[in-house]
Design an enzyme around this catalytic site. Sequence first.
Site, mmCIF file in Angstrom:
data_model
loop_
_atom_site.group_PDB
_atom_site.id
_atom_site.type_symbol
_atom_site.label_atom_id
_atom_site.label_comp_id
_atom_site.label_asym_id
_atom_site.label_seq_id
_atom_site.Cartn_x
_atom_site.Cartn_y
_atom_site.Cartn_z
ATOM 1 N N ARG A 239 0.837 -1.197 0.000
ATOM 2 C CA ARG A 239 0.000 0.000 0.000
ATOM 3 C C ARG A 239 0.872 1.247 0.000
ATOM 4 O O ARG A 239 2.091 1.185 0.116
ATOM 5 C CB ARG A 239 -0.921 0.019 1.217
ATOM 6 C CG ARG A 239 -0.188 0.107 2.550
ATOM 7 C CD ARG A 239 -1.164 0.168 3.718
ATOM 8 N NE ARG A 239 -0.476 0.461 4.967
ATOM 9 C CZ ARG A 239 -1.089 0.693 6.116
ATOM 10 N NH1 ARG A 239 -2.414 0.671 6.180
ATOM 11 N NH2 ARG A 239 -0.395 0.968 7.209
ATOM 12 N N ASP A 283 8.694 -11.546 6.506
ATOM 13 C CA ASP A 283 9.009 -10.580 7.556
ATOM 14 C C ASP A 283 10.504 -10.310 7.457
ATOM 15 O O ASP A 283 11.331 -11.180 7.755
ATOM 16 C CB ASP A 283 8.651 -11.152 8.929
ATOM 17 C CG ASP A 283 8.962 -10.183 10.062
ATOM 18 O OD1 ASP A 283 9.672 -9.177 9.823
ATOM 19 O OD2 ASP A 283 8.518 -10.445 11.200
ATOM 20 N N TYR A 375 12.919 6.251 15.250
ATOM 21 C CA TYR A 375 12.721 6.373 13.805
ATOM 22 C C TYR A 375 13.767 7.304 13.184
ATOM 23 O O TYR A 375 14.359 6.987 12.143
ATOM 24 C CB TYR A 375 11.314 6.903 13.550
ATOM 25 C CG TYR A 375 10.901 6.983 12.099
ATOM 26 C CD1 TYR A 375 10.604 5.822 11.385
ATOM 27 C CD2 TYR A 375 10.780 8.209 11.454
ATOM 28 C CE1 TYR A 375 10.202 5.890 10.050
ATOM 29 C CE2 TYR A 375 10.383 8.290 10.128
ATOM 30 C CZ TYR A 375 10.103 7.127 9.436
ATOM 31 O OH TYR A 375 9.711 7.188 8.122
#
Length: 468
Positions: A239, A283, A375
């Site tokens: 997506r 994964d 992050y």
Amino acid sequence: MSDLYFRIVNTPAGKTAAQTLGLPAPVPLKRLKRTDQPFIEGDVLIGAANGGKAIATLGSILSASAATLHHASSNDRLKESAKAGNKAQPLDLGSEINQKFSALVFDATGLKSPGDLRALYDFFHPTIKKLGSNACVLVIGQNPTSCRKAPHAAAQQALEGFVRSVGKEIGKKGSTANLLWMAPGAEKQLESSVRFFLSPRSAYVSGQVTKIGKSEAAPATNPVAPLTGKVALVTGASRGIGAAIAETLARDGATVVGLDIPPAMEELEKVTEAINGMALACDITDDKAPKLIGDFLEEHFGGVDLVIHNAGITRDKTLGNMPEHFWDMTIAVNLTAEELIDEELMQRELLKENGRIVCISSISGIAGNFGQTNYSTAKCGVIGYVEAMARQVKNGITINAVAPGFIETQMTAAMPITIREAGRRMNSLSQGGQPVDVAETIAWYCSPASNGVNGNVVRVCGQSLIGK
């Protein structure tokens, strides 16, 4: 998610209200509509400071476009602009200018000292107000690290400040400004980057500096489908930005292997089926993931040409409140997995000659962000990884990164409205980008003609007002 403010200010009443209140009024950006669309149209003015090394090449590239080409004249500091070729008609910068330009292109490689910077003023002062909307400014300079004398390096480094400032001045028109720093003798490697930065593909890229190195001649490619025959691996492809990357690379001719975690397989298969690609459930943080990926690519394709490390996660908390698994997972997905996958593919020689590796960094990795120490750490690490690997890759392989800013995705749609609106407006174009903007930048990196583009980190952020 639809940008309601953007839609309102682009109505007659909304424009009037924005002007009265002094509010930003973002201009709709012109993005690529079809693959055979000319990279530049309209009136284009080209100029060069005396001693410019790129003017003839630039003239050749632009002469092959659909644009009407002019070159600066009637100024002694710009007299070598005439080297743009016979298709460029002289334009007297000292008289009235009636054209509205779709691009201003300037060869600044000849600037050897701070005094020479006056040529920038002479070229842009009479022309910058003649830019139309969604126009482009592109400056070609010499990489300052290749300059032996300090005044020479100073003049070339100054171009960065010039271009970043110009980008902020013209952004309200939906226009962009960018700089190519060319290595000596790398004129033949300019074409793919000139075409990208003058085209609608780079609509949301502004204020950026790209280094162009010297390399072997680029192979001839189909301009409509330059990636024909290439195999691309795109991680996190189910997506958002990942899906846009997969669709754009397939549009350009590549066979795409989309990878995502098993729970996302239904969404992933919809993406890959629509582009005649293949889906791989994996994964990437699993210890066996690199071998599984390598085995899959070897079995089905004998290797891979393009590796796009798009998979990423956020696990936001202030550092003092962050559980350790938030830290570990964020570093593993956004940074460590990329390194391990690349290592596996290169050790097994599965990444083919003239291959491309593209990593996704973030504006958060450049400027930092509240509540995102994990992050930001990972995404800044991506930059260090790319810059180091660019010095090590061989056989025509290149590695680069994109650093997205505020891109309209499901993740940004979930933000609180005040943070979302601030993110949209805090750039020179006063709007959020689209996933395709990131994808188009990656497609430029992946082009066989971009073999001189290596070790770069280009922000796709509309020239964010935070960070470098």
